[in-house]
Write a protein that holds these residues in place. Structure first.
Motif, PDB file in Angstrom:
ATOM      1  N   ASP A   1       2.797   2.908   2.828  1.00  0.00           N
ATOM      2  CA  ASP A   1       2.070   4.175   3.044  1.00  0.00           C
ATOM      3  C   ASP A   1       1.637   4.453   1.754  1.00  0.00           C
ATOM      4  N   VAL A   2       2.089   3.873   0.466  1.00  0.00           N
ATOM      5  CA  VAL A   2       1.754   4.072  -0.717  1.00  0.00           C
ATOM      6  C   VAL A   2       1.058   2.767  -1.630  1.00  0.00           C
ATOM      7  N   TYR A   3       0.704   1.831  -0.768  1.00  0.00           N
ATOM      8  CA  TYR A   3       0.295   0.680  -1.311  1.00  0.00           C
ATOM      9  C   TYR A   3      -1.116   1.288  -1.938  1.00  0.00           C
ATOM     10  N   ASN A   4      -1.634   0.563  -2.994  1.00  0.00           N
ATOM     11  CA  ASN A   4      -3.072   0.597  -3.604  1.00  0.00           C
ATOM     12  C   ASN A   4      -3.398  -1.123  -3.400  1.00  0.00           C
ATOM     13  N   LEU A   5      -4.748  -1.370  -3.970  1.00  0.00           N
ATOM     14  CA  LEU A   5      -5.106  -2.923  -3.816  1.00  0.00           C
ATOM     15  C   LEU A   5      -4.390  -3.580  -4.778  1.00  0.00           C
ATOM     16  N   GLY A   6      -4.047  -3.116  -6.009  1.00  0.00           N
ATOM     17  CA  GLY A   6      -3.116  -3.989  -6.920  1.00  0.00           C
ATOM     18  C   GLY A   6      -1.893  -4.422  -6.405  1.00  0.00           C
ATOM     19  N   VAL A   7      -1.098  -3.242  -5.898  1.00  0.00           N
ATOM     20  CA  VAL A   7       0.257  -3.351  -5.401  1.00  0.00           C
ATOM     21  C   VAL A   7       0.176  -4.250  -3.933  1.00  0.00           C
ATOM     22  N   PHE A   8      -0.971  -3.717  -3.244  1.00  0.00           N
ATOM     23  CA  PHE A   8      -1.017  -4.723  -2.036  1.00  0.00           C
ATOM     24  C   PHE A   8      -1.273  -6.131  -2.314  1.00  0.00           C
TER      25      PHE A   8
END
Length: 328
Positions: free
Chosen positions: A277-284
Motif C-alpha cells: 500500500d505504500v509503494y511509489n514508483l521508485g520502490v516498486f
C-alpha cells in the motif's frame, strides 16, 4: 606593374573573392564558429554525461524489452517486445496505489518545501549579517544530514508506543499506544515521509531564494510602501515577479527530486516491500527487479518514471524560457 594595379591578369580573381560572395562566406564561417565553440567547450562534459547517464538509460530501456535471467557469470535475455509495458500499464496496483502515491506525495512535498523554504528565506533576509550566518548554518545542517540518518530519526520519533510523538499523542488522548502503528496505514506513513522530505529539502530552497532576495533593490519596496502596499502586496507584486526565475528553478529541481524519492520510503517500516500500500514508483521498480527478479518489469517502471520526469521538466523549462522571452 600598372596592369597589376588596374586589374591586369594577375588580379582578375581579386574582385570575385572580394565581391558579395566573399563577405557572405566569411559571415557563414563566423556564424558556424560562434555556434560550434560552445558545443566544443561542452564536449568533454557531454561525453562524461553520456557515459554516466545516457548509456545506462539505453541499457535500462533495452532490459525493459526482455525477460532477463541472471546466471553465473552473466545473464540471458529473451526479447519480449512491449509485454512488460502492457502488463505494467494494465496493473491495478500501478493505477490505484503506485502512481497516486508517487504523484500526490511528490506534489505535497514540492508545495510544502517551496512554501517553507520561502518563509525561511524571508526571515533570513530580515536578519542582520551575524544572525543570518548562524541561522543559515543551522538550517544547512538538515540538508547536509544523509537521507538514511534523517529517516531513522523520524522513525524513532514516531516509533509505536515509545516514540516521542506516540507518547505525546497518547498523553493527549488522541491515540491508543498499544494499537497504533503510524507506519502500517498509507496516509500516516506518507505524512511522516512528507515531513521527512520537506525537512531535508527546505534549506536548499531557503538559501537559493535568499540569494534572489538579496538582488532586489530596496528602492522597490520603499516605493511600494509609499504607494500604501502592505507586506502581502509587496511580496506578490514585487518579490515574486522579480525573482520568478528563481522560484521556477527550485520548483523544477524539487519536483525531480521528490518524484524519485526512494531512500525515505524504502527505509521506513513497511517501505521495503512488506506493505504494497505504500509503494511509489521508485520502490516498486526496485522490488520488482531485485526482490522478485523480474528485471523487465522493474526496468519498465524505471523507464515510466523517467518519462514522467522528462515531461514535467520540459513543461517547467518551456515556462522558464517563455518567462525570459516576455521579460525581453
Amino acid at each position: 606593374m600598372k596592369e597589376t594595379l588596374t586589374g591586369g591578369p594577375d588580379t582578375q580573381d581579386t574582385p570575385v573573392s572580394g565581391g558579395p560572395a566573399g563577405p557572405a562566406a566569411a559571415a557563414r564561417r563566423r556564424r558556424l564558429t560562434e555556434l560550434g565553440r560552445p558545443w566544443l567547450l561542452l564536449a568533454p562534459a557531454l561525453v562524461v554525461l553520456a557515459g554516466l547517464l545516457l548509456w545506462p538509460l539505453v541499457q535500462v530501456g533495452k532490459l525493459s524489452l526482455q525477460d532477463y535471467e541472471v546466471k553465473f557469470g552473466g545473464g540471458v535475455g529473451t526479447f519480449t517486445g512491449l509485454d512488460h509495458y502492457t502488463d505494467l500499464l494494465t496493473s491495478e496496483l500501478l493505477w490505484k496505489t503506485v502512481l497516486p502515491n508517487t504523484v500526490f506525495f511528490a506534489f505535497a512535498c514540492v508545495g510544502l518545501t517551496i512554501a517553507l523554504g520561502t518563509l525561511v528565506a524571508l526571515l533570513l533576509n530580515r536578519l542582520g549579517a551575524t544572525w543570518r550566518l548562524i541561522c543559515s548554518v543551522a538550517i544547512l545542517a538538515a540538508w547536509a544530514m544523509p537521507a538514511v540518518t534523517g529517516t531513522y530519526v523520524w522513525i524513532w520519533l514516531f516509533q509505536p508506543q515509545d516514540g516521542l510523538f506516540s507518547q505525546l499523542a497518547a498523553g493527549a488522548g488522541l491515540i491508543d499506544p498499544e494499537t497504533t502503528n503510524w507506519f502500517t496505514e498509507r496516509l500516516p506513513f506518507y505524512a511522516i515521509a512528507t515531513v521527512n522530505v520537506v525537512h531535508h529539502g527546505f534549506p536548499f530552497v531557503a538559501i537559493t531564494v535568499l540569494a534572489g532576495l538579496l538582488t532586489i533593490p530596496k528602492e522597490l519596496y520603499e516605493a511600494g510602501m509609499i504607494d500604501g502596499a502592505n507586506a502581502w502586496q509587496r511580496f506578490w507584486k514585487i518579490t515574486v515577479p522579480t525573482i520568478k526565475p528563481v522560484f521556477l528553478v527550485v520548483t523544477i529541481l524539487s519536483t525531480i527530486w521528490d518524484f524519485k524519492v526512494f531512500t525515505q520510503v524504502f527505509v521506513m517500516p513497511g517501505g521495503n516491500g512488506s506493505n504494497p500500500d505504500v509503494y511509489n514508483l521508485g520502490v516498486f521498480s526496485y522490488i520488482e527487479a531485485f526482490a522478485k527478479n523480474d528485471y523487465g518489469t522493474g526496468a519498465a517502471a524505471a523507464v515510466l518514471l523517467t518519462l514522467l520526469l522528462l515531461v514535467i521538466t520540459i513543461v517547467y523549462i518551456r515556462t522558464l524560457f517563455r518567462q525570459g522571452e516576455e521579460e525581453l
